[in-house]
Structures are given as structure tokens and as C-alpha cells.
Design an enzyme around this catalytic site. Sequence first.
Site, short mmCIF file in Angstrom:
data_model
loop_
_atom_site.label_atom_id
_atom_site.label_comp_id
_atom_site.label_asym_id
_atom_site.label_seq_id
_atom_site.Cartn_x
_atom_site.Cartn_y
_atom_site.Cartn_z
N ARG A 540 0.86 -1.02 0.04
CA ARG A 540 0.15 0.15 0.01
C ARG A 540 0.92 1.26 -0.16
O ARG A 540 1.68 1.28 0.60
CB ARG A 540 -0.70 0.12 1.14
CG ARG A 540 -2.10 -0.86 1.18
CD ARG A 540 -2.95 -0.45 2.31
NE ARG A 540 -2.34 -0.70 3.60
CZ ARG A 540 -2.78 0.28 4.66
NH1 ARG A 540 -4.01 0.99 4.44
NH2 ARG A 540 -2.12 0.15 5.83
N SER A 603 7.49 -4.84 7.44
CA SER A 603 7.06 -5.74 8.48
C SER A 603 7.77 -7.13 8.66
O SER A 603 7.11 -8.02 8.53
CB SER A 603 5.55 -6.16 8.40
OG SER A 603 4.82 -4.81 8.40
N ASP A 657 5.18 -2.84 11.34
CA ASP A 657 3.78 -2.88 11.48
C ASP A 657 3.33 -2.77 12.84
O ASP A 657 2.41 -2.01 13.22
CB ASP A 657 3.06 -4.01 10.44
CG ASP A 657 3.46 -5.28 11.07
OD1 ASP A 657 4.37 -5.46 11.55
OD2 ASP A 657 2.94 -6.30 10.53
#
Length: 917
Positions: A540, A603, A657
Amino acid sequence: MFAVHLMAFYFAKLKEDQIKKVDRFLYHMRLSDEILLDIMARFQAEMQKGLDKDTNPTASVKMLPTFVRAIPDGSEHGEFLSLDLGGSKFRVLKVQVSEEGKRNVQMESQFYPTPNEIIRGNSSELFEYVADCLADFMKTKGLESKKLPLGLTFSFPCLQNKLEEGVLLSWTKKFKARGVQHTDVVNSLKKAIQKHKQDIDVDILALVNDTVGTMMTCAYDDPYCEVGVIIGTGTNACYMEDMSNIDLVEGDEGRMCINTEWGAFGDDGALEDIRTEFDRELDLGSLNPGKQLFEKMISGLYMGELVRLILLKMAKAGLLFGGKKSSALHTKGKIETRHVASMEKYKEGLANTREILTDLGLEPSEADCIAVQHVCTIVSFRSANLCAAALAAILTRLQENKKLERLRTTVGMDGTVYKIHPQYPKRLHKVVRRLVPNCDVRFLLSESGSTKGAAMVTAVACRLQAQRKQIDRVLALFQLTQEQLVGIQDKMRAEFEYGLKRDTHPLATVKMLPTYVYGMPDGTEKGKFLALDLGGTNFRVLLVKMRSGRRSVRMYNKIFAIPLEIMQGTGEELFDHIVQCIADFLDYMGLKGAQLPLGFTFSFPCRQKNIDKGILIEWTKGFKATDCEGEDVVDMLREAIKRRNEFDLDIVAVVNDTVGTMMTCGYENPNCEIGLIAGTGSNMCYMEDMKNIEMVDGDEGKMCINTEWGGFGDNSCIDDIRTQYDKEVDEGSLNAGKQRYEKMTSGMYLGEIVRQILIDLTKQGLLFRGQISERLRTRGIFETKFLSQIESDRLALLQVRSILQQLGLDSTCEDSIVVKEVCGAVSRRAAQLCGAGLAAIVEKRREDQGLEHLKITVGVDGTLYKLHPHFSRILKETVKELAPQCDVAFMLSEDGSGKGAALITAVAKRLQQAQEN
């Protein structure tokens, strides 16, 4: 010759006159086919009321599920005991079922009386008497040294939630023992048997209604048998109903035997127009007035009494015995059903009638005997008619369920009235066939009664129980004791300490990586920030706008796929793809050329030397891009931006994350100092005192530590709880031997653990008929989202079956139940393991701060936590149990990896400016 004809004429005329007289007197007891069809329709409506969850509480016909789902298949074998309690005698039976499907059954039985003081005493007296009789039988038959499965035929309405349990709803017939109603009769019997530990060793596997026993006995001989009817001391019927029609039991697949308890039909007033003054008088004088009204018009316990009440009224009206009555005729119970049967015998009926009436102290004339015999005929014929109407309703329902134009079926029959009354069976058969002309019905007399049926249900239960034990052995591997969870908590705590200390850090499995995030948002953050989020199969890009003072955040984002060939290609290809996605997003937002501060949510385990430097330790979650491990991912991103040479960005922070999740929640709640991700992967971060972090210089303030706890257990410290299935999943993964804790707790692997278990159970012949489909052999086919769907409380088994069918698994109702249990065991363990890890950190924070009681908030994100129906609850329960001195609140993060990255970037910018100033 003339005299003979004259006598015959006189007798015929006498008979005709007496019959007409009785017919006029008992006009309301004679039921036409029109009335019977109406009763049939009423009973169908009552059945539906009993089956529907909403109307069942007020239904008079209770339609009780029996949890008998299958008839014998011929593979049953062994010795079984059976008890039959519910009639005038109590019976104990030993049944030997032969092997190899020969359907050969040998039986030995013994009858015991049921004295009034026992059946009307109290609960313990009744069940102790039953246990005494059982002990006597076992001693007589030399069975004391054997452990045998036992089935209990209990001929009273019971509410069952499983086969080996039954809560008595109400006594019927002559039984009235106190303290039994609303209790589990199996439990009461077990307690009584406990007192005979020396001479009784039994395993009660099934509680069966006598009607169900009758159906099972007949089904053993005739596979078409799917209805059982008893017309004896009491009356009842059962039949095999489609699971999809039984609201009271979860599941839509297959069939289950329903015990109708039709004796209570009419208790709600549905038969008031059919009942006569004699029915009402009989009811008022019974042990249970207002109850079992249908049974009181039909069964052997009441038929003789009905005849007595009619004869008494006719005598009082001067229509019988010259108006004379005897004290016996005034005495309740003096005429029994056996007398009625005897009076209706074809040839000797009239002679029997005279004898019976004389024994009652009456002086009957020939005319009286004819009239009394006809009274008996009307009462017993009405009984057969009413039974036929209700049975016809059941047969019609079976025909409708099967959507057949013509139904072929067998009805198993038992009961003293049906067996000893000379005219009853043929009257019943004739009326049933007239009411349901489209049904070919065979009536099969149950030779050895309901007790053999209980043994057959027990034999089937025994077979299923053996399979159940194998399944439970597998599921037990996933059940963690309190002691094991405390052990995991302690080991995790020790690993935290190793990871924080400079000397032990290199060997620690929980890396405790410093993030260089020193502060939490304070509400003054403002401006536009870009955020990147890489951590799964989607990538994203976000634009985050913040306004100071109002804690207001607006976000715009676009999702891009990362193809497998990019995930597992070269590092250069991966970062070029990421930059291409950024370029597309800037174009889309009209921001080309704008130099914005950027936070990069990455992450994966990174060792950070600063907030904008992150050296990838190792790939997880299926990523395998080459030339990345050991490299600074921020430098790799800057290089890719340079190669594209279209825009420049200020990369301020590389963020995990989990840290982003904590920061997002910390923006709303200053008490949030822990971040937890329970999704595709599993990880946790928290704010640690600088003095405890030996890897970073300085003792003042706090820093966020990214634990990377997924690697917990890579040193084999949790091998005692790893199963063969965990090992198979690990060996088949991209990073065998690594991230062992994550592989037991995260969404990426739970479905795969379930798949391995299903393969093993299928190999053992316990699932999918022993057939392993090609789809089941395919790695990754059982996604974790299916666990969430299958474990949903709102999902019926039919829907579970449809999910399995999507996976190419042709499952039965029983298969679906087992799959649901497997999913539950795997996800429960995952939540408990996460809870143990979290309990370790909150206890550490409490002790570090020297507090007796700690109040702290955990920011949480991840699909497993958000979407799984039970994961979050079990996680919270585990933390509460293992860290009772910590008050832990959970706050769901809104986009920790996007908004969180922007917040960290904003905080870093704020701290940077403050330092410069």
C-alpha cells in the site's frame, strides 16, 4: 329346525338392538374418515411446532431429538448390556452381536418386578433398585469381571443434548418417583452403580426411548424401517427426520431420529372436540391430570378404565345390568386392558365377557354381554383410529421430506395392546392404508422389544466412540494445560532478557530489536506524510494529512499486488516494483514532484542503528527476494528511487507494522505502550526503559522494542508442545527451522496445520470415508479465513459442508463436525500461545516499574484478531489468567501500518526539529 332359525333370528335381533343402543350412547367415540383426516392435519401442524425452535417451548408434541443419527450398518460386534425401564416390568438383557456383518444377535435376559413403592418412591431408591437388579443379573450370568458397554431404554419424555444424557421432562404411565424430574437420569444411574463398584463395571453409552429401541430393533432386520410405534402401557412414536428440519439441533446434513412424544398431543386443547365426558372423567382421576391426553385415549394403561367408566354410566342410566351396579364396578382399575382384549376375542369373546362381568359381582344377561363387548370394540377401535391418524401424519411427512410420489417404508411395532389384542393390528393397518393410499407400508413386529434396540444403539455408539477416541487423541495434542502455559510465559520472559542483554543477544531467539522510536504522539503533529506498507502479498501507498490539536487524520491510499515472482525474485526487482507503485500513486494523487516526508512500514525482522536505517535480518511470510538479507532496506529503496530518477522523497523512518499499531492506538490513548499483531504473521512491540536496553547507549527515557517474537522456540525450548503436524508444516515452509512460534500462532500457518491434521485423520479412516482428495494434498489450500468461517457460531453444518466442498472435500455431517473441532483446537492453541507471550511482557513491565498492580493498554491489529470469532476472547482470557495483577485493556488499531508509519514519521520530525532548535 324352525326353532333353530327362530333362535338365530332372536339372537341377531338382540345383537343388533344392543349394538344400536351402544352406538347411540357412544356416538362421539365413533370417528369418521373425515374426522381422522382432520386429526391427521392437526398432528402434522403440532409436529412442525415441535420442530421449530421458536414454537417448541409451547408445543404439546415435543419432537425431542434423540441424537441417534444412524441405524446399524452390520459392522457392529461385541457384547452389550441393555436395561429397559418404563413398563410394568424391568428387564436386563445381555446382547451378543456377531462379527462380519452376519446380523446375528444372541440374547439372554431377565425380568424384575417394578414395585409401587419403588416407582413412586424417591430418585435414589429407584436407581439403586435398578443398579441392584443389574448387579444380580451380572452375577447370575458370570459377568462381574467384564467391562461392558450399556444402553438404557427409558420410556419417558427426556430432553437430550447428547446420546448418553437425558433430562426427564415428566413422568408418564404409573411412575411418579420424586426428585427425578428435570435431572439427568444417566447421571443418577451412574451414581447408583458406583455403590456396586466391585461387581458392576459398565460404560453407559446411550439413553434410548423405548420407541427408538423398537425402530432400531426392526431396522437391524429391515433397512427400510424408519418409524417406531409403541402401543402398550403407554403410546409413542419416533421416526427419522431430516436434520435440516430440526431447529433444536445444529446441523443440516443427514437425519436424526425424533422421539415425537405424541402421548401429549391435545394437552394444549387441540383435541377438545374429540374428547368425551369419559375421557375427562378418566383424566381427572389420573396421576397427571391435564397431561398425556392423547395417550389416555389410546394406551393400555387407560383403555380398561375407559370401558369401566362407560359401563358404570350405562348401568346408572338403566341401560345395563337392569340398572344394578357392583362395588367392583365402582372401583378404579378393576377392568384392565387384558380384559378388553379377552372380551373382543372372535369366538370366545362373549363367554369371556360373561365371566369377567360375573367376577365383577354383576349378573349380566345375554343382551348385557353383547352390549359390553361392543363398548370394548368402540373404545379399542377409537384407539386404533387415533393411532392411525397420527401415524399417517408421520408417513406423509416422510413422503414430503423425500419428495416421493409413492413411499415405501416399514414401521417397527411393539407394545402389549398391539401384541395381545386380537383385532387391534388389522384395524390399525387398514385405517393407515386408507388414510395414506400413496404409501406402501409394512408393519414389522419387534420380536425382542425395545431392549434389543437399546443394545443396537449402544453397539453403533460403541463403534462411533472408538472412532471418537482416535479423534480426541489428536485434538488432545493441541490442548495446553495451565502448567504448560505458565512454562511458555516463563520461557518467553527469559528470552526477552537474553535479547536485551549485549552478551546474550547474539544467541537469543527473540531478538528484541531497538526501533529508535523514542516517543509517542502528543497531538501536536501536523502536515502531509507519505506512508508505505510492505508486509504481505499486497503493498500500500498512503497519503496521510494531520491537523494539530484536534488529533484529526485523513488518509488516501491505493493497494498494489506483489506477484509471487517479485516476492521470490531479486531484491532489485522487488524495490523497483515498489518505486513503480509509488510513482503510480503520486500520479494518481497529483503529487508528482512534491518532496514529502516518508515512513516505510517494513514488517520483517530488521536490526536498526537509527530510525531511518533498517538491516533486514531474514525474510518471513513467504518472501524470498535475493540480495536483501543483511542489507539496509532504506538504502535499497533510495537506490531504486535514484534508478527511476523521477522524484525524490525524504525517508524519515523505517517502521515495523507492530510499532505502527502501537503508535496509532497511542495517538488516541496515551496509556497504550504495547503493540500486538495477530494476522498473517505474529509479533509484539512495547516501550522499554532505556536503562534495560544494553544494545543502545543511554539510560534516560524509553524506546520502543520490536520483539520479533515469531522466532521464539527456534532454539527448541518449546519442542515439548510442538506436534508432528507443526513439524510437517515447518519442514514444508520456505524457512524450515525458523519462526517456530509464529508458525503455531499466525494466520499464514494455521490453515496449513489444519490441513495436515485432516490428512492424518483421513488416512486413519476417520474422515471423508478414508479418501484423500487431490485438493487436500495441495499445500496452502486450507486458508486461515476458512477457520474463521467454519468456527463461526452462526454457521450451520450445511454451510461448513459447502466450504469443504469448495475445497473439493465431500463431507458428511459427522465429517463437518470433526473439521470444526480441528479448526477450534488449532485456533484456540494459537490464541493461548499469544496470550502467554503477552502475559510475559505485561508482567515484566509491572515488575520493572515496581508496581503491585499495572494498568496498561495493548494496541492490536491483524486479521486473525479481527475476524476470527473466538481468537480475541481466548487471548484475553489467557492474559487475565496468567497475569492476574495486570489490568490489560485491548484497543483495536485503525490502520497501524499506514497511519502508524505516518505518525512515527511525524513524531520523528517533531523530535528532530526540537533537537535542532
